[in-house]
Design a protein around this motif. Structure first.
Motif, mmCIF file in Angstrom:
data_model
loop_
_atom_site.group_PDB
_atom_site.id
_atom_site.type_symbol
_atom_site.label_atom_id
_atom_site.label_comp_id
_atom_site.label_asym_id
_atom_site.label_seq_id
_atom_site.Cartn_x
_atom_site.Cartn_y
_atom_site.Cartn_z
ATOM 1 N N THR A 24 1.462 -0.459 6.925
ATOM 2 C CA THR A 24 0.213 -1.121 6.535
ATOM 3 C C THR A 24 -0.985 -0.701 7.382
ATOM 4 O O THR A 24 -2.049 -1.298 7.275
ATOM 5 C CB THR A 24 0.371 -2.661 6.632
ATOM 6 O OG1 THR A 24 0.738 -3.006 7.970
ATOM 7 C CG2 THR A 24 1.411 -3.178 5.653
ATOM 8 N N GLY A 25 -0.810 0.291 8.252
ATOM 9 C CA GLY A 25 -1.919 0.772 9.069
ATOM 10 C C GLY A 25 -2.248 -0.087 10.270
ATOM 11 O O GLY A 25 -3.307 0.074 10.872
ATOM 12 N N ASP A 26 -1.338 -0.969 10.651
ATOM 13 C CA ASP A 26 -1.604 -1.884 11.758
ATOM 14 C C ASP A 26 -1.068 -1.417 13.104
ATOM 15 O O ASP A 26 -1.506 -1.907 14.135
ATOM 16 C CB ASP A 26 -0.997 -3.270 11.458
ATOM 17 C CG ASP A 26 -1.666 -3.946 10.278
ATOM 18 O OD1 ASP A 26 -2.909 -3.920 10.213
ATOM 19 O OD2 ASP A 26 -0.942 -4.472 9.423
ATOM 20 N N CYS A 27 -0.114 -0.465 13.122
ATOM 21 C CA CYS A 27 0.550 -0.140 14.390
ATOM 22 C C CYS A 27 0.159 1.210 14.981
ATOM 23 O O CYS A 27 0.341 1.433 16.170
ATOM 24 C CB CYS A 27 2.069 -0.212 14.227
ATOM 25 S SG CYS A 27 2.775 1.166 13.306
ATOM 26 N N ARG B 107 -10.709 13.471 11.739
ATOM 27 C CA ARG B 107 -10.810 12.014 11.840
ATOM 28 C C ARG B 107 -9.422 11.412 12.035
ATOM 29 O O ARG B 107 -8.483 11.791 11.340
ATOM 30 C CB ARG B 107 -11.442 11.481 10.550
ATOM 31 C CG ARG B 107 -12.006 10.093 10.686
ATOM 32 C CD ARG B 107 -12.758 9.672 9.412
ATOM 33 N NE ARG B 107 -11.952 8.631 8.780
ATOM 34 C CZ ARG B 107 -11.456 8.681 7.573
ATOM 35 N NH1 ARG B 107 -11.673 9.711 6.803
ATOM 36 N NH2 ARG B 107 -10.724 7.702 7.104
ATOM 37 N N LEU B 108 -9.308 10.487 12.966
ATOM 38 C CA LEU B 108 -8.039 9.819 13.222
ATOM 39 C C LEU B 108 -7.733 8.861 12.072
ATOM 40 O O LEU B 108 -8.561 8.015 11.726
ATOM 41 C CB LEU B 108 -8.135 9.050 14.543
ATOM 42 C CG LEU B 108 -6.879 8.382 15.065
ATOM 43 C CD1 LEU B 108 -5.816 9.421 15.414
ATOM 44 C CD2 LEU B 108 -7.216 7.538 16.287
ATOM 45 N N VAL B 109 -6.538 8.999 11.467
ATOM 46 C CA VAL B 109 -6.143 8.142 10.348
ATOM 47 C C VAL B 109 -4.683 7.734 10.489
ATOM 48 O O VAL B 109 -3.896 8.406 11.163
ATOM 49 C CB VAL B 109 -6.334 8.842 8.974
ATOM 50 C CG1 VAL B 109 -7.790 9.203 8.732
ATOM 51 C CG2 VAL B 109 -5.440 10.066 8.839
ATOM 52 N N CYS B 110 -4.340 6.662 9.838
ATOM 53 C CA CYS B 110 -2.937 6.260 9.705
ATOM 54 C C CYS B 110 -2.401 6.949 8.459
ATOM 55 O O CYS B 110 -2.870 6.686 7.341
ATOM 56 C CB CYS B 110 -2.818 4.745 9.578
ATOM 57 S SG CYS B 110 -3.221 3.870 11.091
ATOM 58 N N SER B 111 -1.437 7.838 8.632
ATOM 59 C CA SER B 111 -0.947 8.631 7.506
ATOM 60 C C SER B 111 -0.200 7.783 6.476
ATOM 61 O O SER B 111 -0.015 8.233 5.344
ATOM 62 C CB SER B 111 -0.082 9.790 7.994
ATOM 63 O OG SER B 111 1.048 9.332 8.703
ATOM 64 N N CYS B 112 0.187 6.570 6.834
ATOM 65 C CA CYS B 112 0.838 5.688 5.865
ATOM 66 C C CYS B 112 -0.164 5.133 4.852
ATOM 67 O O CYS B 112 0.225 4.615 3.810
ATOM 68 C CB CYS B 112 1.585 4.550 6.556
ATOM 69 S SG CYS B 112 0.530 3.281 7.312
ATOM 70 N N LEU B 113 -1.455 5.251 5.152
ATOM 71 C CA LEU B 113 -2.502 4.732 4.266
ATOM 72 C C LEU B 113 -3.209 5.825 3.467
ATOM 73 O O LEU B 113 -4.096 5.530 2.671
ATOM 74 C CB LEU B 113 -3.553 3.960 5.076
ATOM 75 C CG LEU B 113 -3.056 2.735 5.826
ATOM 76 C CD1 LEU B 113 -4.198 2.095 6.596
ATOM 77 C CD2 LEU B 113 -2.406 1.739 4.873
ATOM 78 N N VAL B 114 -2.836 7.080 3.695
ATOM 79 C CA VAL B 114 -3.470 8.212 3.016
ATOM 80 C C VAL B 114 -2.510 8.738 1.957
ATOM 81 O O VAL B 114 -1.351 9.031 2.263
ATOM 82 C CB VAL B 114 -3.806 9.336 4.024
ATOM 83 C CG1 VAL B 114 -4.359 10.558 3.305
ATOM 84 C CG2 VAL B 114 -4.775 8.835 5.083
ATOM 85 N N LEU B 115 -2.985 8.842 0.733
ATOM 86 C CA LEU B 115 -2.157 9.465 -0.296
ATOM 87 C C LEU B 115 -2.107 10.959 -0.037
ATOM 88 O O LEU B 115 -3.115 11.584 0.304
ATOM 89 C CB LEU B 115 -2.718 9.180 -1.685
ATOM 90 C CG LEU B 115 -2.628 7.733 -2.145
ATOM 91 C CD1 LEU B 115 -3.353 7.551 -3.470
ATOM 92 C CD2 LEU B 115 -1.171 7.287 -2.258
ATOM 93 N N ALA C 258 -6.672 0.704 20.733
ATOM 94 C CA ALA C 258 -6.361 -0.649 20.260
ATOM 95 C C ALA C 258 -5.583 -0.650 18.951
ATOM 96 O O ALA C 258 -4.848 -1.601 18.664
ATOM 97 C CB ALA C 258 -7.650 -1.466 20.105
ATOM 98 N N GLY C 259 -5.692 0.392 18.168
ATOM 99 C CA GLY C 259 -4.962 0.478 16.904
ATOM 100 C C GLY C 259 -3.540 0.994 17.052
ATOM 101 O O GLY C 259 -2.850 1.186 16.054
ATOM 102 N N ASN C 260 -3.098 1.205 18.274
ATOM 103 C CA ASN C 260 -1.743 1.702 18.529
ATOM 104 C C ASN C 260 -0.962 0.643 19.291
ATOM 105 O O ASN C 260 -1.307 0.310 20.416
ATOM 106 C CB ASN C 260 -1.788 2.997 19.343
ATOM 107 C CG ASN C 260 -2.472 4.108 18.597
ATOM 108 O OD1 ASN C 260 -3.689 4.226 18.640
ATOM 109 N ND2 ASN C 260 -1.709 4.913 17.896
#
Length: 158
Positions: free
Chosen positions: A44-47, A57-65, A132-134
């Protein structure tokens, strides 16, 4: 279901893959391309365990198609080392014992590298804010912050 043919750059190398329209970048990296450094911690992009760089750009790959990476540049933890030579951050994390189980470590390293590329001399507060997002459940954050500070100092002196 129609499949997508994607051409992209991953860690500086041209890559092509076929994926379903609903597959995430994380799924493709791990399941199709064998790049297992990014981990699914929450989905969910929380961890931050799946953090990668997408077009700088830093992204959570679980939220990128995965389909969104057509023509893009993706950088993963696997692209951080230079052959057998670890990146300064990787080496210092080992030296400072800033890791334990390894689930969060790749995402933290990718995020820390993104920070140091943007700000090579961050304060303690800036490092904490940036990371903080990790989420890390094993080491706590003190060793991680100290490792980022030490790596930043070493990288500035080169």
């Amino acid at each position: 279901m129609k499949k997508l043919h994607i051409s992209t750059s991953i860690n500086g190398d041209e890559a092509q893959f076929i994926c379903a329209p609903d597959e995430t970048l994380l799924d493709v990296l791990r399941d199709h391309l064998g790049l297992t450094g990014a981990k699914e911690g929450c989905g969910t992009g929380d961890c931050g365990a799946c953090s990668v760089m997408l077009n700088g750009r830093l992204v959570c790959s679980c939220l990128v198609l995965a389909g969104e990476t057509e023509g893009a540049e993706v950088e993963t933890i696997e692209g951080m080392a230079n052959g057998d030579d670890l990146h300064t951050l990787q080496r210092v994390f080992i030296e400072k014992a800033a890791l334990q189980c390894g689930i969060c470590t790749p995402g933290i390293l990718v995020a820390a590298r993104a920070l140091l590329e943007k700000n090579p001399d961050p304060t303690d507060t800036e490092i904490r804010y940036w990371l903080a997002g990790n989420l890390c459940r094993c080491t706590g954050y003190d060793k991680i912050i100290k490792a980022v500070q030490a790596a930043a100092a070493e990288m500035r002196s080169v």
